[in-house]
Scaffold this active site. Sequence first.
Site, mmCIF file in Angstrom:
data_model
loop_
_atom_site.group_PDB
_atom_site.id
_atom_site.type_symbol
_atom_site.label_atom_id
_atom_site.label_comp_id
_atom_site.label_asym_id
_atom_site.label_seq_id
_atom_site.Cartn_x
_atom_site.Cartn_y
_atom_site.Cartn_z
ATOM 1 N N TYR A 61 9.219 0.753 -5.205
ATOM 2 C CA TYR A 61 8.093 0.534 -6.110
ATOM 3 C C TYR A 61 8.614 -0.109 -7.390
ATOM 4 O O TYR A 61 9.233 0.534 -8.225
ATOM 5 C CB TYR A 61 7.379 1.843 -6.445
ATOM 6 C CG TYR A 61 6.839 2.597 -5.254
ATOM 7 C CD1 TYR A 61 6.543 1.955 -4.058
ATOM 8 C CD2 TYR A 61 6.612 3.966 -5.323
ATOM 9 C CE1 TYR A 61 6.048 2.655 -2.966
ATOM 10 C CE2 TYR A 61 6.111 4.676 -4.244
ATOM 11 C CZ TYR A 61 5.835 4.015 -3.061
ATOM 12 O OH TYR A 61 5.352 4.728 -1.989
ATOM 13 N N PRO A 216 -5.019 8.942 0.229
ATOM 14 C CA PRO A 216 -6.100 9.803 0.716
ATOM 15 C C PRO A 216 -7.475 9.379 0.210
ATOM 16 O O PRO A 216 -8.489 9.862 0.722
ATOM 17 C CB PRO A 216 -5.714 11.175 0.167
ATOM 18 C CG PRO A 216 -4.951 10.878 -1.084
ATOM 19 C CD PRO A 216 -4.167 9.633 -0.759
ATOM 20 N N LEU A 217 -7.502 8.482 -0.758
ATOM 21 C CA LEU A 217 -8.770 7.957 -1.275
ATOM 22 C C LEU A 217 -9.010 6.516 -0.810
ATOM 23 O O LEU A 217 -9.800 5.787 -1.415
ATOM 24 C CB LEU A 217 -8.800 8.044 -2.801
ATOM 25 C CG LEU A 217 -8.785 9.470 -3.357
ATOM 26 C CD1 LEU A 217 -8.678 9.465 -4.877
ATOM 27 C CD2 LEU A 217 -10.021 10.240 -2.913
ATOM 28 N N GLY A 218 -8.333 6.125 0.260
ATOM 29 C CA GLY A 218 -8.555 4.785 0.793
ATOM 30 C C GLY A 218 -8.234 3.699 -0.205
ATOM 31 O O GLY A 218 -8.965 2.724 -0.340
ATOM 32 N N ARG A 219 -7.108 3.886 -0.924
ATOM 33 C CA ARG A 219 -6.692 2.933 -1.974
ATOM 34 C C ARG A 219 -7.799 2.705 -3.004
ATOM 35 O O ARG A 219 -8.021 1.598 -3.473
ATOM 36 C CB ARG A 219 -6.237 1.618 -1.339
ATOM 37 C CG ARG A 219 -5.025 1.811 -0.438
ATOM 38 C CD ARG A 219 -4.507 0.539 0.180
ATOM 39 N NE ARG A 219 -3.269 0.847 0.881
ATOM 40 C CZ ARG A 219 -3.195 1.340 2.115
ATOM 41 N NH1 ARG A 219 -4.314 1.545 2.787
ATOM 42 N NH2 ARG A 219 -2.036 1.618 2.677
ATOM 43 N N GLY A 220 -8.480 3.804 -3.312
ATOM 44 C CA GLY A 220 -9.526 3.766 -4.327
ATOM 45 C C GLY A 220 -10.917 3.513 -3.787
ATOM 46 O O GLY A 220 -11.914 3.790 -4.472
#
Length: 326
Positions: A61, A216-220
């Site tokens: 990253y 877990p949030l679908g990339r927002g």
Amino acid sequence: MSERIETRRLWADGPAVGAIGLGCMGMTWAYGTDSRSDDPGAVIGRAATLGVTLLDTSDVYGPFTNEELVGKALTGRRDEITLATKGGLIERLRADGTPDPTRMPSPDGSPDHLRQAIDGSLRRLAVDHIDLYYLHRPDPQIPVEDSIGALAEGVRAGKIRAIGVSEFSVEQLDRAAAVHPIGAVQSELSLWTRDHLDTTLPWCARNGVGFVPFAPLGRGFLTGAFREATFGADDFRSGNPRFQPENFRANLAIVDAVEAIAARYEATAAQVALAWVLAQGEHVVPIPGTRRIARLEENAAAAALRLSAEDLATLDALPAPAGSRY
């Protein structure tokens, strides 16, 4: 919400961590810049206060800058945090030699690379050990046994407390566990990525291994914050199939269903999406990422949300998303 969230055991004999962790990737990599971002050190400090104690980073990253940021933020807080990082991926470069966050990095699971990667992470994080060190992806050119063997050397040397793996198949997990015990598996899991529900997740439960869902949030997307597919050139989502205009519009139906359930609980769509992930097992600790304290607090509050069996069934029945994962 109470000041500290409930805890879960990360693996059978591992540390107790907050049921919601914090993915630090987006603080420096993959999602471009955001003028609304808070100071990363303040976000990480607030996470520790809330009991969001599993911090996740990686050498790729940035590359490297994310570990440096996390290491700086941990000053005076090391004992409060379960620190996870990863090695085994190499950033792809643009023609001008700069990192390209819109392209998937390439794997390097060779023992020599992993030995160097562990030492580099320790130096950048400014710590004497890493609680959980993942092989970031299996390398098709290197036997799993060789990669895990190199990480096991790190355990014996006291540099690593536990070994994790990311995006491994069950067959690869069996091979890895035959070399050294595995503490946690990190793979994508959310209401629009459910590939591991019948495979990796049960394997982890049977073997006393933690499951750490990334994105877990679908990339927002599952937060409902986006109603149009408009992302900058440096944002990973600009080239992601599920965020292309036609797929994006089709996938809004998933968000609409999540928001309808959220309204009944006086919760947010993000909290419902995280509560669904948490309901998949007590060995599951998702790591949503954020650069904002308000979003961190919102995500942490999801640890206290209990969805009814009826609402869980409704979410289970949501359609598959349009577009492939990558």
